[in-house]
Design an enzyme around this catalytic site. Sequence first.
Site, PDB file in Angstrom:
ATOM      1  N   ASP A  83       0.851  -1.188   0.000  1.00 45.08           N
ATOM      2  CA  ASP A  83       0.000   0.000   0.000  1.00 45.08           C
ATOM      3  C   ASP A  83       0.891   1.243   0.000  1.00 45.08           C
ATOM      4  O   ASP A  83       2.099   1.146  -0.297  1.00 45.08           O
ATOM      5  CB  ASP A  83      -1.026  -0.032   1.143  1.00 45.08           C
ATOM      6  N   HIS A  84       0.329   2.381   0.380  1.00 50.59           N
ATOM      7  CA  HIS A  84       1.098   3.625   0.295  1.00 50.59           C
ATOM      8  C   HIS A  84       2.280   3.691   1.263  1.00 50.59           C
ATOM      9  O   HIS A  84       3.157   4.526   1.101  1.00 50.59           O
ATOM     10  CB  HIS A  84       0.166   4.824   0.563  1.00 50.59           C
ATOM     11  N   HIS A 105      -0.877 -32.242  11.106  1.00 48.30           N
ATOM     12  CA  HIS A 105      -1.385 -30.895  10.853  1.00 48.30           C
ATOM     13  C   HIS A 105      -2.534 -30.874   9.837  1.00 48.30           C
ATOM     14  O   HIS A 105      -3.294 -29.915   9.768  1.00 48.30           O
ATOM     15  CB  HIS A 105      -0.262 -29.987  10.361  1.00 48.30           C
ATOM     16  N   HIS A 126       3.377 -25.899   9.696  1.00 43.20           N
ATOM     17  CA  HIS A 126       2.208 -26.384  10.436  1.00 43.20           C
ATOM     18  C   HIS A 126       0.873 -25.921   9.844  1.00 43.20           C
ATOM     19  O   HIS A 126      -0.113 -26.656   9.913  1.00 43.20           O
ATOM     20  CB  HIS A 126       2.268 -25.912  11.902  1.00 43.20           C
ATOM     21  N   ASN A 127       0.843 -24.691   9.333  1.00 45.01           N
ATOM     22  CA  ASN A 127      -0.439 -24.106   8.889  1.00 45.01           C
ATOM     23  C   ASN A 127      -0.584 -24.041   7.381  1.00 45.01           C
ATOM     24  O   ASN A 127      -1.611 -23.594   6.874  1.00 45.01           O
ATOM     25  CB  ASN A 127      -0.606 -22.690   9.470  1.00 45.01           C
ATOM     26  N   CYS A 145       2.054  -3.953   4.193  1.00 41.21           N
ATOM     27  CA  CYS A 145       1.467  -2.631   4.410  1.00 41.21           C
ATOM     28  C   CYS A 145       2.165  -2.058   5.651  1.00 41.21           C
ATOM     29  O   CYS A 145       3.263  -2.490   5.979  1.00 41.21           O
ATOM     30  CB  CYS A 145      -0.057  -2.705   4.546  1.00 41.21           C
ATOM     31  N   THR A 189       1.489  -2.227   8.968  1.00 37.42           N
ATOM     32  CA  THR A 189       1.631  -3.232  10.028  1.00 37.42           C
ATOM     33  C   THR A 189       1.567  -4.669   9.507  1.00 37.42           C
ATOM     34  O   THR A 189       1.914  -5.600  10.236  1.00 37.42           O
ATOM     35  CB  THR A 189       0.484  -3.094  11.049  1.00 37.42           C
ATOM     36  N   GLY A 190       1.041  -4.846   8.298  1.00 37.42           N
ATOM     37  CA  GLY A 190       0.782  -6.186   7.773  1.00 37.42           C
ATOM     38  C   GLY A 190      -0.599  -6.690   8.159  1.00 37.42           C
ATOM     39  O   GLY A 190      -1.083  -7.701   7.634  1.00 37.42           O
ATOM     40  N   VAL A 191      -1.257  -5.982   9.083  1.00 37.03           N
ATOM     41  CA  VAL A 191      -2.561  -6.432   9.585  1.00 37.03           C
ATOM     42  C   VAL A 191      -3.635  -6.316   8.498  1.00 37.03           C
ATOM     43  O   VAL A 191      -4.379  -7.270   8.224  1.00 37.03           O
ATOM     44  CB  VAL A 191      -2.986  -5.619  10.832  1.00 37.03           C
ATOM     45  N   GLY A 192      -3.730  -5.145   7.899  1.00 37.43           N
ATOM     46  CA  GLY A 192      -4.771  -4.936   6.882  1.00 37.43           C
ATOM     47  C   GLY A 192      -4.648  -5.918   5.731  1.00 37.43           C
ATOM     48  O   GLY A 192      -5.647  -6.478   5.261  1.00 37.43           O
ATOM     49  N   ARG A 234       6.376  -0.867   8.485  1.00 40.03           N
ATOM     50  CA  ARG A 234       6.637   0.076   9.567  1.00 40.03           C
ATOM     51  C   ARG A 234       7.027  -0.654  10.849  1.00 40.03           C
ATOM     52  O   ARG A 234       7.221  -0.035  11.886  1.00 40.03           O
ATOM     53  CB  ARG A 234       5.392   0.934   9.833  1.00 40.03           C
TER      54      ARG A 234
HETATM   55  C1  RB5 Z   1      -1.840   2.915   6.775  1.00 40.16           C
HETATM   56  O1  RB5 Z   1      -1.768   4.022   7.572  1.00 40.16           O
HETATM   57  C2  RB5 Z   1      -2.003   1.648   7.575  1.00 40.16           C
HETATM   58  O2  RB5 Z   1      -3.228   1.684   8.238  1.00 40.16           O
HETATM   59  C3  RB5 Z   1      -1.886   0.461   6.674  1.00 40.16           C
HETATM   60  O3  RB5 Z   1      -0.679   0.494   5.993  1.00 40.16           O
HETATM   61  C4  RB5 Z   1      -1.919  -0.890   7.383  1.00 40.16           C
HETATM   62  O4  RB5 Z   1      -0.980  -0.928   8.406  1.00 40.16           O
HETATM   63  C5  RB5 Z   1      -3.209  -1.379   7.808  1.00 40.16           C
HETATM   64  O5  RB5 Z   1      -3.342  -2.450   8.380  1.00 40.16           O
END
Ligand code: RB5
Length: 150
Positions: A8-9, A133, A98-99, A65, A67-70, A109
């Site tokens: 992403d950005h 597994h 395993h998964n 991204c 955090t990698g979460v999104g 970041r």
């Molecule tokens: C962007 O600010 C941030 O929210 C995105 O890159 C990501 O970390 C979302 O999970």
Amino acid sequence: MKLAIGNDHTTPEMKEQIKSHLEARGIEVIDVSPNTSPPPPYPVSGYKAGKLVAEGSVDGGVLLCGTGVGMSLAANKIKGVRACLCSEPFTARLSKQHNNANVITFGGRVVGLEMAKTIVDAWLDAEYEGGRHIERVDMITVIENGGVVG
Ligand code: RB5
């Protein structure tokens, strides 16, 4: 081997560096995130890469991204995707062994470039162990298909 990559950005530069790292390993890389300003938001790239993985057009995906979460949330909405968010190589290795994780995500970041490469390599160099597994990973597919487990 062919992998999808997406960002992403927050991560266009790191994406390019990871892409070069993968290509240096002889991997063909399909970039789902055009280098527009800004690049597509993480749900778009997570979706596109996840689709390629689920339909078998690529062997796996690498998504980054902030955090990698999104990216992991978006990619995991696609049936057949098992995306794992990793900040260190131990989890990356186990996510394959395993998964049977077919997508790896990380935060640009959160981890530096060298750690990111180590995470990707740990995932790539590991193999799904199957065996005990299989039943557990199969349960995830059951849940994904609206079934009941337990
Ligand atoms: C962007 O600010 C941030 O929210 C995105 O890159 C990501 O970390 C979302 O999970």
